[in-house]
Design a protein around this motif. Structure first.
Motif: not given
Length: 803
Positions: A696-700, A726-733, A748-750
């Motif tokens: 899962m690609l998950l925006d913050v 598995p969850i990948f957090m995706v953010s511009a921050s 799981n990852d950022y």
């Protein structure tokens, strides 16, 4: 002279009362010295005696002691002049109101003596008449001065009485002087009168003179203290800081103009109010403690408060009067004229403007951070989409233009990253964390700088030209250096900024990077030397400030907004090192970075690796999780598996551009399912008929519910473990606190935007490989699958129920 000898000259010149007292003392000492000398000479038979010829002529008997008349001539004017002293002139010189009459009294004494010793009847009586005429004229002036003194207060009345007494006594002396001539009193009686009254008269006169002088001094001191008190009250009332006084019961009795101006509460309205009614209830105990300590002569410290009114209805009008005012108060004891303790005086420092400035700075920093984040998100889409188009474009001209767009976007991204970095530092300072969080990594500076040099050699500026100008040599002369403890990413940022700056301003010659290790192996130095334009001396300090450049004019030749050196200086100092510069215009500049081999723990917040520590914890949980720790896992729908062998990725982002970018980057290898917000993603995962995504690609940042909250719900409420989903957090921050929260929520990852295609695929492949290497709990029975589906439906129904 004696004042200079004793070292009292400065005090003598500045203290008028001291001068007046010393002059009086000198005169009195002189009078008693002459008096005692005269009578001692007379006692030793040095009398200089004459028989009174006029008394003999008229049948009387009179003995004239000439030394006595000499003593009168010397002492009488002095005693009278002391009584006639006036206030000093403006220039400090002495003034006297009866000097002429005092001298005339001395003449009166001389002529009187001559009238007794001259052996001529007419001459004698003429001299005596002249003597008494002199006494009459002197007495008129002296009595007029007595009339003047009676209106000069208590001290004036005493001096008037003294002077009147002197005039009368001199007159009595004149009467006694005449009585022996016709034989009405004997010469012996006359002599006894003079002996007795000369001593008692002058002694009593001296006492009265000193008493009147002391009274005069006390009056002057009182007037001076009243003037000082008035000046002090004026100073307090017109002070540039608020001054508030309260009595021992805590009621306001002093409220100066600045306090009235800042609070909007007039002085007349403030007097009599209880000070406790003007502060928030949460600070009243602190204020009472401060007053109690001050009254006990202890250090009450300082107190920061906001003036407000939370009192009863009778003080409701204060709500409309009081302005929003924030003060820092210090307290001091207050006493009356007798030294009795009467209350406390508060001296305030106005923090209203400072607080407003801090608030403005906070808002500005927050605005910069939010705007930069919002800019970074679309830049992520622009860079990704343009990269995809440029890779697929066959036309060389169109590919070149696409690459130009990509370069512009990358420069804008670099600018946005710098602004976010500066905003993050400002936020940490304002929140009380004066130092950024640094990772403690084993760093090989030669490798980092070699990578930076290679990157700079291939970089271009905004015009598409090489950053290293033609004919310029970029030389890496680093020697062997020890491995140091530092933040690898921050060090890369520092040296990239320094080397790119050197290349920008060097048009001929070379840019050299060299190193040095101290003999004790505790410090390392890296110098970046160029043969560029150089920096003016007055700009050497300014260039390290945020948003500052040596040339800030519109006609400047170089790009940038002046953040690179500021961030570099901040990072180096956070490591416990320092950065310095030596420059000469037209010759070149040398920037030297000095770093400790072992990072100095400047701030308590400095962590070995905040995000990596959280990642390590998450990885440990993954590697140690066995079947007993795993929740009941759902099997992927068999129909979906039969239709495609591609792994399913659930992309959760509210930005359509970002969704399209994810699709373009991963469509070749993965099946993409889109969810436009967190609620849609949760609804997808709650539906037992939907297959579980491989990743899962998950925006913050998303509207309604953030990605961090979605991740927490998936882990805690829906029971999806890091292995199952598995969850990948995706953010511009890239703020550490955001990354920490994401990992604590269970990701799981950022991944920071903009995402690079190869990096994203590598991370996904690593996650899938890790997932496959762990025990597979998907072999559970269909009963477990059915139970899990029923459980999910029950949770879904509870979520939708009114309760």
């Amino acid at each position: 002279m004696h004042v200079k000898v004793l070292g009292y000259q400065p005090t003598y010149e500045s203290d008028l009362m001291l001068r007046r007292r010393l002059r009086m003392n000198r005169k009195i000492v002189f009078v008693f010295l002459v008096l005692t000398t005269t009578y001692h000479l007379m006692a030793l038979d040095y009398q200089y005696v004459h028989k009174g010829w006029l008394a003999k002529y008229h049948g009387g008997h009179q003995i004239v002691y000439s030394f006595r008349y000499i003593e009168w001539v010397c002492c009488a004017p002095i005693v009278l002049s002391i009584s006639g002293q006036l206030d000093h002139a403006e220039d400090g010189s002495a003034r006297n109101g009866i000097i002429p009459s005092s001298l005339l009294t001395g003449i009166y004494c001389i002529i009187s003596w001559q009238g007794l010793v001259v052996e001529d009847l007419w001459a004698a009586w003429i001299l005596i008449a002249m003597a008494f005429f002199s006494y009459f004229v002197a007495s008129v002036e002296q009595l007029a001065f007595v009339w003047y003194l009676k209106d000069q207060g208590r001290e004036g009345v005493l001096r008037a009485c003294l002077l009147f007494y002197l005039v009368v006594m001199i007159g009595i002396y004149g009467v006694v002087y005449l009585l022996p001539i016709p034989g009405w009193i004997s010469a012996t009686l006359e002599n006894k009168f003079y002996c007795i009254f000369d001593i008692s008269f002058k002694f009593g006169t001296s006492l009265m003179i000193m008493a009147t002088n002391d009274q005069k001094n006390s009056v002057d001191l009182k007037k001076e203290s009243e003037v000082i008190a008035d000046d002090f009250n004026y100073l307090i009332d017109n002070a540039s800081v608020p001054v508030i006084g309260v009595d021992r019961e805590g009621h306001v009795d002093l409220w100066n103009q600045k306090a009235a101006e800042l609070t909007g509460l007039p002085t007349a309205r403030a007097r009599g109010l209880c000070i406790q009614d003007l502060v928030p209830s949460s600070r009243r105990k602190d204020l009472a403690r401060m007053v109690r300590k001050t009254l006990a002569d202890e250090d009450g410290g300082t107190l920061e408060i906001s003036l407000t009114c939370e009192a009863a209805e009778e003080l409701a009008d204060l709500h409309h009067m009081l302005k929003s005012t924030r003060l820092v108060l210090s307290a001091a004891r207050r006493s009356d004229k007798l030294g009795h303790l009467i209350g406390v005086t508060f001296i305030g420092c106005d923090l209203t403007e400072i607080a407003a400035y801090r608030e403005a700075e906070t808002r500005k920093t927050r605005f910069l951070g939010v705007v930069s984040h919002e800019l970074r998100s679309p830049l992520h889409g622009i860079i990704g989409l343009v990269t995809t188009l440029a890779d697929a474009e066959q036309d060389k001209m169109r590919a070149k233009r696409l690459n130009m767009i990509l370069n512009c976007a990358n420069r804008l991204l670099d600018l946005v990253v710098n602004i976010m970095e500066m905003a993050s530092l400002q936020t940490q300072r304002q929140s009380g964390r004066t130092k950024m969080i640094l990772h403690r990594d084993p760093v090989e500076l030669p490798k980092i700088i070699e990578e930076v040099v290679m990157l700079v050699r291939s970089s271009v500026d905004k015009r598409g030209k090489a950053l290293v100008h033609p004919g310029i040599e970029l030389v890496n002369n680093l020697s062997t250096m020890p491995i140091i403890e530092a933040d690898a990413h921050k060090c890369t940022q520092v040296f990239f900024n320094l080397i790119t700056n050197a290349c920008k301003f060097t048009h001929s010659g070379c840019v050299t990077v060299c190193s040095n290790t101290c003999s004790d192996d505790e410090w390392v130095e890296v110098s970046v030397t160029d043969t560029g334009t150089g920096i003016h001396a007055e700009a050497l300090e300014r260039i390290f400030q945020a948003f500052e450049q040596e040339d800030s004019s519109e006609a400047r030749c170089q790009e940038g907004i002046g953040l690179g050196l500021s961030i570099a200086k901040e990072v180096v100092e956070m490591h416990g090192g320092n950065i310095s510069v030596q420059s000469e215009v037209g010759v070149g500049s040398t920037f030297t970075v000095r770093l400790p081999v072992t990072m100095i723990d400047i701030a308590k917040e400095t962590a070995k690796s905040t995000t990596s520590g959280v990642v390590a914890n998450a990885t440990a949980k993954l590697s140690t999780s066995g079947p007993a720790m795993m929740p009941r896992s759902r099997t992927v729908d068999s129909r979906t598996s039969q239709q495609t062998d591609k792994h399913l990725i659930l992309s959760v982002d509210d930005d359509e551009c970002n969704q399209m970018l994810i699709h373009d980057l991963l469509q070749e290898d993965f099946e993409i399912h889109k969810a436009m917000d967190g609620h849609e993603a949760l609804a997808y995962m709650e539906n037992s008929e939907n297959p579980i995504p491989a990743i899962m690609l998950l925006d913050v940042m998303m509207p309604g519910i953030t990605g961090i909250e979605v991740c927490r719900k998936l882990r805690e409420d829906l029971g999806f473990s890091p292995i199952t989903l598995p969850i990948f957090m995706v953010s511009a921050s890239t703020v550490e606190s955001t990354m920490r929260q994401a990992f604590e929520a269970g990701c799981n990852d950022y991944i920071a935007k903009p995402m690079r295609k190869m990096e994203l695929k590598a991370r996904i492949a690593a996650a899938l490989k890790r997932k496959d290497s762990l025990p597979d709990t998907s072999e559970t029975s269909n009963d477990n699958t059915t139970a899990l589906s029923a459980d999910l439906r029950q949770r879904k129904n509870r979520t939708r129920s009114p309760e």
